[in-house]
Scaffold this motif. Sequence first.
Motif, PDB file in Angstrom:
ATOM      1  N   UNK B 201       0.869  -1.175   0.000  1.00 18.21           N
ATOM      2  CA  UNK B 201       0.000   0.000   0.000  1.00 18.21           C
ATOM      3  C   UNK B 201       0.908   1.227   0.000  1.00 18.21           C
ATOM      4  N   UNK B 202       0.750   2.062  -1.018  1.00 23.02           N
ATOM      5  CA  UNK B 202       1.617   3.235  -1.102  1.00 23.02           C
ATOM      6  C   UNK B 202       0.910   4.503  -0.633  1.00 23.02           C
ATOM      7  N   UNK B 203      -0.273   4.317  -0.060  1.00 22.67           N
ATOM      8  CA  UNK B 203      -1.055   5.467   0.389  1.00 22.67           C
ATOM      9  C   UNK B 203      -1.852   5.076   1.633  1.00 22.67           C
ATOM     10  N   UNK B 204      -1.715   5.887   2.688  1.00 19.68           N
ATOM     11  CA  UNK B 204      -2.456   5.660   3.931  1.00 19.68           C
ATOM     12  C   UNK B 204      -3.043   6.978   4.401  1.00 19.68           C
ATOM     13  N   UNK B 205      -4.179   6.895   5.077  1.00 13.07           N
ATOM     14  CA  UNK B 205      -4.758   8.127   5.582  1.00 13.07           C
ATOM     15  C   UNK B 205      -5.949   7.891   6.477  1.00 13.07           C
ATOM     16  N   UNK B 206      -6.750   8.938   6.607  1.00 16.17           N
ATOM     17  CA  UNK B 206      -7.913   8.936   7.494  1.00 16.17           C
ATOM     18  C   UNK B 206      -9.180   8.955   6.673  1.00 16.17           C
ATOM     19  N   UNK B 207     -10.045   8.011   6.944  1.00 22.27           N
ATOM     20  CA  UNK B 207     -11.397   8.035   6.403  1.00 22.27           C
ATOM     21  C   UNK B 207     -12.287   8.667   7.446  1.00 22.27           C
ATOM     22  N   UNK B 208     -13.084   9.662   7.044  1.00 23.39           N
ATOM     23  CA  UNK B 208     -13.912  10.342   8.031  1.00 23.39           C
ATOM     24  C   UNK B 208     -15.279  10.644   7.462  1.00 23.39           C
ATOM     25  N   UNK B 209     -16.261  10.627   8.346  1.00 19.45           N
ATOM     26  CA  UNK B 209     -17.635  10.979   7.989  1.00 19.45           C
ATOM     27  C   UNK B 209     -18.199  11.795   9.135  1.00 19.45           C
ATOM     28  N   UNK B 210     -18.662  12.978   8.827  1.00 22.02           N
ATOM     29  CA  UNK B 210     -19.289  13.838   9.820  1.00 22.02           C
ATOM     30  C   UNK B 210     -20.799  13.732   9.682  1.00 22.02           C
ATOM     31  N   UNK B 211     -21.465  13.524  10.787  1.00 21.15           N
ATOM     32  CA  UNK B 211     -22.907  13.313  10.800  1.00 21.15           C
ATOM     33  C   UNK B 211     -23.657  14.379  10.005  1.00 21.15           C
ATOM     34  N   UNK B 212     -24.612  13.982   9.218  1.00 21.08           N
ATOM     35  CA  UNK B 212     -25.357  14.905   8.371  1.00 21.08           C
ATOM     36  C   UNK B 212     -26.109  15.978   9.136  1.00 21.08           C
ATOM     37  N   UNK B 213     -26.402  15.713  10.404  1.00 20.10           N
ATOM     38  CA  UNK B 213     -27.150  16.695  11.195  1.00 20.10           C
ATOM     39  C   UNK B 213     -26.268  17.826  11.716  1.00 20.10           C
ATOM     40  N   UNK B 214     -24.942  17.691  11.549  1.00 21.31           N
ATOM     41  CA  UNK B 214     -24.032  18.668  12.132  1.00 21.31           C
ATOM     42  C   UNK B 214     -23.912  19.935  11.291  1.00 21.31           C
ATOM     43  N   UNK B 215     -24.236  19.836  10.045  1.00 22.75           N
ATOM     44  CA  UNK B 215     -24.083  21.003   9.197  1.00 22.75           C
ATOM     45  C   UNK B 215     -24.476  20.693   7.774  1.00 22.75           C
ATOM     46  N   UNK B 216     -24.298  21.679   6.898  1.00 23.64           N
ATOM     47  CA  UNK B 216     -24.643  21.510   5.487  1.00 23.64           C
ATOM     48  C   UNK B 216     -23.385  21.252   4.662  1.00 23.64           C
ATOM     49  N   UNK B 217     -22.477  22.219   4.638  1.00 24.78           N
ATOM     50  CA  UNK B 217     -21.248  22.099   3.855  1.00 24.78           C
ATOM     51  C   UNK B 217     -20.045  22.466   4.728  1.00 24.78           C
ATOM     52  N   UNK B 218     -18.894  21.921   4.345  1.00 23.21           N
ATOM     53  CA  UNK B 218     -17.663  22.303   5.044  1.00 23.21           C
ATOM     54  C   UNK B 218     -16.494  22.197   4.086  1.00 23.21           C
ATOM     55  N   UNK B 219     -15.388  22.806   4.504  1.00 24.38           N
ATOM     56  CA  UNK B 219     -14.151  22.721   3.739  1.00 24.38           C
ATOM     57  C   UNK B 219     -13.013  22.356   4.684  1.00 24.38           C
ATOM     58  N   UNK B 220     -12.088  21.550   4.182  1.00 22.16           N
ATOM     59  CA  UNK B 220     -10.927  21.134   4.955  1.00 22.16           C
ATOM     60  C   UNK B 220      -9.715  21.911   4.465  1.00 22.16           C
ATOM     61  N   UNK B 221      -9.096  22.640   5.369  1.00 16.74           N
ATOM     62  CA  UNK B 221      -7.903  23.403   5.008  1.00 16.74           C
ATOM     63  C   UNK B 221      -6.645  22.543   5.049  1.00 16.74           C
ATOM     64  N   UNK B 222      -6.659  21.553   5.956  1.00 13.98           N
ATOM     65  CA  UNK B 222      -5.477  20.712   6.083  1.00 13.98           C
ATOM     66  C   UNK B 222      -5.643  19.728   7.210  1.00 13.98           C
ATOM     67  N   UNK B 223      -4.539  19.162   7.624  1.00 14.69           N
ATOM     68  CA  UNK B 223      -4.573  18.181   8.699  1.00 14.69           C
ATOM     69  C   UNK B 223      -3.400  18.408   9.634  1.00 14.69           C
ATOM     70  N   UNK B 224      -3.555  17.895  10.828  1.00 18.99           N
ATOM     71  CA  UNK B 224      -2.486  17.826  11.796  1.00 18.99           C
ATOM     72  C   UNK B 224      -2.362  16.365  12.194  1.00 18.99           C
ATOM     73  N   UNK B 225      -1.137  15.852  12.240  1.00 20.43           N
ATOM     74  CA  UNK B 225      -0.995  14.440  12.548  1.00 20.43           C
ATOM     75  C   UNK B 225       0.387  14.106  13.055  1.00 20.43           C
ATOM     76  N   UNK B 226       0.560  12.843  13.397  1.00 22.77           N
ATOM     77  CA  UNK B 226       1.835  12.349  13.902  1.00 22.77           C
ATOM     78  C   UNK B 226       2.412  11.425  12.846  1.00 22.77           C
TER      79      UNK B 226
END
Lengths: 89, 369
Positions: B201-226
């Motif tokens: 596997x040459x690619x690893x990351x985070x799969x995420x799903x935010x509950x539909x009731x939390x909002x309508x639209x969003x944008x991701x600027x980046x990530x913080x990680x270890x």
Amino acid sequence: MAISATLIDVVTYPDGRVSVRFGDKTGMTFASSDELLVYAKSLEEDLDIAKKLLLGWWQARSPDLSNLNLVKGKTLTFDISSPNPIRVQ
Amino acid sequence: MADVRFFTGGHGHILETYGSTVAIGTSTLDATGDRLAFVFQAKEAGAIDTLGFHIDTITGAPGDITIGLQGLGTTGNADGTWKQSGGNNCTATIAYGDMTAGTFFWKALSYSYTATRGEWLAIVLQIASGDVSNLYLIGSNCAMATYRNGFPYHEISSDSGGTWTKGSTNGPIFGYKIGSKVFGTPISSYAYAAFSSDSTYDEYGLRFLLNGAMGDKFKIAGVRGIFCSPPTGKTIRMRLATEDGTELATTDIDSDHFSTASSTIKTCEYYFNTETLPELSFGTAYIIAFEALNTSSNWGLHCLYMTEAADLGAYNGGAEFYRAKRADHTGAYTLTDTHIRPCMELIFSEWTEPTGSGPPSPYNIALTL
């Protein structure tokens, strides 16, 4: 002021984990011997340790840090591979 | 619009790195009456019916462990009195053969304890017998997450009634359940998989799903990680995508943009450098992943491993945040690592309120301006 650690045992398990135990009932278990090696060598990454030791050396001899002449211009050398790992001169 | 910097969608707390390696910190129980405690506050009111801890090593045949809940004394130590329900101790007994070393172990209490919100409690483990040849090593703290821990904390007491010594360096590993809800920091293990362009596997990351009731639209600027850093002269591609592999945004990261090359553990914060960030929808799953573009990259993503996928409920994002991976950076992502939580957190750029009536579910959101 003295800090110390006593190594009780190092055990390698069939799954490759390596467990290090100390005399105060604390320890660390590494996923592999490679991880333990990285940790043991991590002093090389901690460039602040000599500075901390020097300031601690000063505080031990001047508890309120009032005597700057004791430490100004002094160099603390921390060489873990040396028979005398810590020297202040 | 304010940036949403820190997001807590569930329970538990963010782990940050301070130490230089990956290890489980242990506490030794090897004498009659040795005790280990985890001091915490109950995050919400409810019947605590299950307690958990990391069992690192079992040597020989040590005596049973009694586990249960106690209150705190004036010094912040476990007070020595088992919490009760209807006159019965809220405890359970564990034989050494019940546990598998190197895992996070859950034990149902014989009687649950109804905690109030914010109640100060201690999970206490006490052994019946032990010696130098028959002992437990409890994985009481994260030597990776040494954030000069203040609270919660673990503490150890030797030989029945000895003074307690609090652990003040590393974050504690412990857990409790109120029904199906998981709290604390349950960790079975943590590790990083170093990968390169020629890895399986040459690619690893985070799969995420935010509950539909939390909002309508969003944008991701980046990530913080270890992460683990590659040698110099390598390129890592940060990618935002959908589960089926549709690419939404990428940004290439030069491995020289790292404070220490070939390092095993560093916290990094990276932003997409695209002119326009893609608009994402609540209720839809996405992936933020890192692809190694070169051989011998040895880029690594630190992850927490759970005993079971449901244990991820203790962490930000809950069970909808888990590791994704992909082979040859094409096609749909592999989403079988549902019990693995990458040490990554999202940095939002925008967040619009939900459409329709009614407030979103009671999630905690911290905003920074």
